[in-house]
Enzyme design. Sequence first.
Site, mmCIF file in Angstrom:
data_model
loop_
_atom_site.group_PDB
_atom_site.id
_atom_site.type_symbol
_atom_site.label_atom_id
_atom_site.label_comp_id
_atom_site.label_asym_id
_atom_site.label_seq_id
_atom_site.Cartn_x
_atom_site.Cartn_y
_atom_site.Cartn_z
ATOM 1 N N ASN A 127 42.924 43.719 38.032
ATOM 2 C CA ASN A 127 42.244 42.524 37.451
ATOM 3 C C ASN A 127 42.496 42.831 35.700
ATOM 4 O OD1 ASN A 127 40.097 41.835 35.756
ATOM 5 N ND2 ASN A 127 38.775 41.475 37.659
ATOM 6 N N HIS B 13 40.167 42.677 31.009
ATOM 7 C CA HIS B 13 39.537 43.592 29.917
ATOM 8 C C HIS B 13 40.618 43.427 28.509
ATOM 9 C CE1 HIS B 13 36.220 44.599 31.595
ATOM 10 N NE2 HIS B 13 36.360 45.833 31.869
ATOM 11 N N HIS C 21 39.275 36.543 36.165
ATOM 12 C CA HIS C 21 38.030 35.918 36.262
ATOM 13 C C HIS C 21 37.857 34.679 35.323
ATOM 14 C CE1 HIS C 21 33.428 36.471 36.917
ATOM 15 N NE2 HIS C 21 33.617 35.049 36.950
ATOM 16 N N ARG D 71 35.461 33.057 33.599
ATOM 17 C CA ARG D 71 33.976 32.842 33.621
ATOM 18 C C ARG D 71 33.607 31.552 32.918
ATOM 19 N NH1 ARG D 71 31.370 38.082 34.164
ATOM 20 N NH2 ARG D 71 29.248 37.126 33.772
ATOM 21 N N ARG E 269 34.344 34.052 28.404
ATOM 22 C CA ARG E 269 34.180 35.462 27.224
ATOM 23 C C ARG E 269 35.646 36.125 27.297
ATOM 24 N NH1 ARG E 269 30.047 39.469 30.605
ATOM 25 N NH2 ARG E 269 28.991 37.564 30.475
ATOM 26 N N GLU F 40 38.781 35.074 40.639
ATOM 27 C CA GLU F 40 37.668 35.387 40.683
ATOM 28 C C GLU F 40 36.749 33.981 39.995
ATOM 29 O OE1 GLU F 40 36.167 39.004 39.275
ATOM 30 O OE2 GLU F 40 37.622 40.151 40.321
ATOM 31 N N THR G 221 30.589 41.673 36.635
ATOM 32 C CA THR G 221 30.084 41.187 37.851
ATOM 33 C C THR G 221 29.093 42.201 38.673
ATOM 34 O OG1 THR G 221 32.001 39.731 38.060
ATOM 35 C CG2 THR G 221 30.416 39.911 40.219
ATOM 36 N N GLU H 249 35.288 40.393 50.051
ATOM 37 C CA GLU H 249 35.542 41.557 49.290
ATOM 38 C C GLU H 249 33.904 42.426 49.118
ATOM 39 O OE1 GLU H 249 37.430 41.016 45.470
ATOM 40 O OE2 GLU H 249 36.570 42.952 44.583
ATOM 41 N N HIS I 178 35.202 46.991 42.838
ATOM 42 C CA HIS I 178 33.911 47.139 41.831
ATOM 43 C C HIS I 178 33.791 48.714 41.320
ATOM 44 C CE1 HIS I 178 30.781 46.208 38.849
ATOM 45 N NE2 HIS I 178 30.216 47.342 39.396
HETATM 46 N N1 PXP Z 1 36.189 42.751 42.106
HETATM 47 C C1 PXP Z 1 35.398 41.845 41.788
HETATM 48 C C2 PXP Z 1 34.936 40.547 42.578
HETATM 49 C C3 PXP Z 1 34.931 41.834 40.258
HETATM 50 O O1 PXP Z 1 33.967 41.001 40.012
HETATM 51 C C4 PXP Z 1 35.408 42.892 39.631
HETATM 52 C C5 PXP Z 1 35.044 42.988 38.014
HETATM 53 O O2 PXP Z 1 35.707 41.998 37.522
HETATM 54 C C6 PXP Z 1 36.299 43.541 40.106
HETATM 55 C C7 PXP Z 1 36.785 43.717 41.536
HETATM 56 C C8 PXP Z 1 36.854 44.732 39.308
HETATM 57 O O3 PXP Z 1 35.832 45.815 38.972
HETATM 58 P P1 PXP Z 1 36.194 47.112 38.079
HETATM 59 O O4 PXP Z 1 36.810 46.575 36.686
HETATM 60 O O5 PXP Z 1 34.856 47.636 38.143
HETATM 61 O O6 PXP Z 1 37.304 47.736 38.743
#
Ligand code: PXP
Length: 246
Positions: free
Chosen positions: A7, A10, A43, A45, A49, A70, A101, A151, A191
């Site tokens: 992901n 960030h 994602h 959003r 953001r 996402e 999330t 997921e 997550h």
């Molecule tokens: N899976 C989903 C559905 C998420 O929303 C997120 C956070 O954006 C992640 C995985 C990744 O989570 P983390 O950034 O805590 O690894």
Amino acid sequence: MSLLGVNIDHVATVRQARATDEPDPVWAAVEAELGGADGITFHLREDRRHIIDRDARLLRQTVAVKLNMEMAIASEIVDIACELAPTQASLVPERREELTTEGGLDVCGHRDRIKEVVSRLHDAGVIVSAFIEPLAEQIDASAAVGFDAIELWTGGYAHAETAAQIEDALAILTRGVQIGRDAGLEVHGGHGLTYRNVALVAAVHGFSEFNIGHSIVSRAMFVGIREAVRSMKQLLERHAPSEVLV
Ligand code: PXP
């Protein structure tokens, strides 16, 4: 062994902190692929953001591995996803005030709307996954409304502090994976997974994909994205369950 979806949100968060054009999450996706990522997750959003529409379009054109978007079930975002047609869409809950999330989508509580969104995404050729808590009723509802995958929210495990809490959280995840697979769903996890805590979850039978963001991007600040992804892949490989479930 389960696949690793990286992901890259960030990276865009840092760019948006200055509302400028660097660092570019599209470059990050290339670097993640070079490090061995099996998928790129972003994602889009509603409040834009971090990832913005331009990123989504360019990622769709440039990512060569699985592209996982996402998204909330808001009409505007569903329209964009159908037009973009990523490999996979992961439906998530979205609240403006959250940092990331939090928790899973309430599939039981929004069956009709979700069923309609799943069907529209299927018509666009997109694999659809539900980001849910590892609860039997949410898993069953996800299968019933037509999702291809779920997921499971691994936050319960990631936030557990004591050995007993960790054990409980793992048992809940293990059971969730079983219920999901029995219902014919592919099961992913994500997550709060980090280099420190991923081993025990990677060892649970039946997960086919993990989506990890914060920890990989954090490490990448020091070692670069390629190396950060490579290290996470190595952990998933090292701790993968030995027998394959059929
Ligand atoms: N899976 C989903 C559905 C998420 O929303 C997120 C956070 O954006 C992640 C995985 C990744 O989570 P983390 O950034 O805590 O690894």
